[in-house]
Motif scaffolding. Structure first.
Motif, short mmCIF file in Angstrom:
data_model
loop_
_atom_site.label_atom_id
_atom_site.label_comp_id
_atom_site.label_asym_id
_atom_site.label_seq_id
_atom_site.Cartn_x
_atom_site.Cartn_y
_atom_site.Cartn_z
N LYS A 78 -5.07 8.45 7.51
CA LYS A 78 -6.03 9.34 6.86
C LYS A 78 -6.54 8.69 5.57
CE LYS A 78 -6.13 13.95 4.82
NZ LYS A 78 -5.31 15.15 4.57
N GLN A 79 -5.60 8.18 4.75
CA GLN A 79 -5.94 7.52 3.49
C GLN A 79 -5.02 6.35 3.27
OE1 GLN A 79 -7.51 9.77 -0.02
NE2 GLN A 79 -6.11 11.33 0.80
N LEU A 80 -5.53 5.38 2.55
CA LEU A 80 -4.77 4.16 2.26
C LEU A 80 -5.10 3.75 0.83
CD1 LEU A 80 -3.26 2.06 4.31
CD2 LEU A 80 -5.28 0.71 3.85
N TRP A 81 -4.07 3.48 0.03
CA TRP A 81 -4.24 3.05 -1.35
C TRP A 81 -3.64 1.65 -1.50
CZ3 TRP A 81 -2.62 7.86 0.08
CH2 TRP A 81 -3.39 8.94 -0.34
N ILE A 82 -4.45 0.68 -1.89
CA ILE A 82 -3.96 -0.66 -2.16
C ILE A 82 -3.34 -0.63 -3.55
CG2 ILE A 82 -4.60 -3.08 -2.44
CD1 ILE A 82 -6.99 -2.42 -0.52
N LEU A 83 -2.09 -1.06 -3.65
CA LEU A 83 -1.34 -0.95 -4.91
C LEU A 83 -1.57 -2.14 -5.83
CD1 LEU A 83 2.06 0.33 -3.46
CD2 LEU A 83 0.23 1.69 -4.49
N SER A 84 -1.56 -1.86 -7.12
CA SER A 84 -1.59 -2.92 -8.13
C SER A 84 -0.16 -3.44 -8.31
CB SER A 84 -2.11 -2.38 -9.46
OG SER A 84 -1.18 -1.47 -10.01
N VAL A 111 0.81 -1.22 0.00
CA VAL A 111 0.00 0.00 0.00
C VAL A 111 0.85 1.27 0.00
CG1 VAL A 111 -1.87 -1.14 1.27
CG2 VAL A 111 -0.15 0.13 2.53
N MET A 112 0.17 2.37 -0.28
CA MET A 112 0.65 3.71 0.02
C MET A 112 -0.30 4.21 1.10
SD MET A 112 3.28 4.62 -1.87
CE MET A 112 3.34 6.40 -1.82
N TYR A 113 0.22 4.99 2.06
CA TYR A 113 -0.66 5.49 3.11
C TYR A 113 -0.28 6.90 3.49
CZ TYR A 113 3.13 4.23 6.37
OH TYR A 113 4.33 4.11 7.02
N GLN A 114 -1.26 7.61 4.03
CA GLN A 114 -1.08 8.99 4.45
C GLN A 114 -1.62 9.12 5.87
OE1 GLN A 114 -3.57 11.83 2.36
NE2 GLN A 114 -1.92 13.33 2.37
N LEU A 115 -0.85 9.79 6.73
CA LEU A 115 -1.25 9.97 8.12
C LEU A 115 -1.87 11.34 8.32
CD1 LEU A 115 1.94 8.51 9.83
CD2 LEU A 115 -0.19 7.31 9.31
N ASP A 116 -2.74 11.46 9.32
CA ASP A 116 -3.28 12.77 9.67
C ASP A 116 -2.37 13.43 10.71
OD1 ASP A 116 -3.89 11.64 12.16
OD2 ASP A 116 -6.05 11.61 11.82
N PHE A 117 -2.76 14.59 11.19
CA PHE A 117 -1.93 15.34 12.14
C PHE A 117 -1.75 14.62 13.47
CE2 PHE A 117 -6.29 16.63 12.75
CZ PHE A 117 -6.43 16.67 14.12
#
Length: 87
Positions: free
Chosen positions: A68-74, A57-63
């Protein structure tokens, strides 16, 4: 080939365990909050119950340090982005 653009602060990770509301990357444990958005390989939003086992995955954290968001990768995205850093 279609490619997604990820935010600059998004990080690469390999999920080692998922038990809602917690997700583990290596030895780091993060918490999903009610507003967490999970995107599948087609960039569609999915519910935590549909989360596949141990995806890359790629992921993004909040403050606060929560997911905050999570992208499952191909497979193509995994090849293009390379391996995840050791967690």
């Amino acid at each position: 080939m279609w490619a997604r653009d990820f935010p600059k602060d998004a990080q690469r990770g390999d999920v080692s365990a998922f038990a809602y509301p917690e997700i583990t990357f290596g030895k780091k444990i993060f918490r999903l909050v009610p507003a967490t958005r999970i995107h599948n390989q087609q960039n569609l939003l999915i519910q935590p119950v549909s989360f596949p086992p141990k995806p890359k995955v790629m992921y993004q954290l909040d403050f606060s340090g929560n997911l905050k968001q999570l992208w499952i990768l191909s497979e193509d995205e995994v090849k293009a982005l390379g391996p995840a850093p050791k967690q």
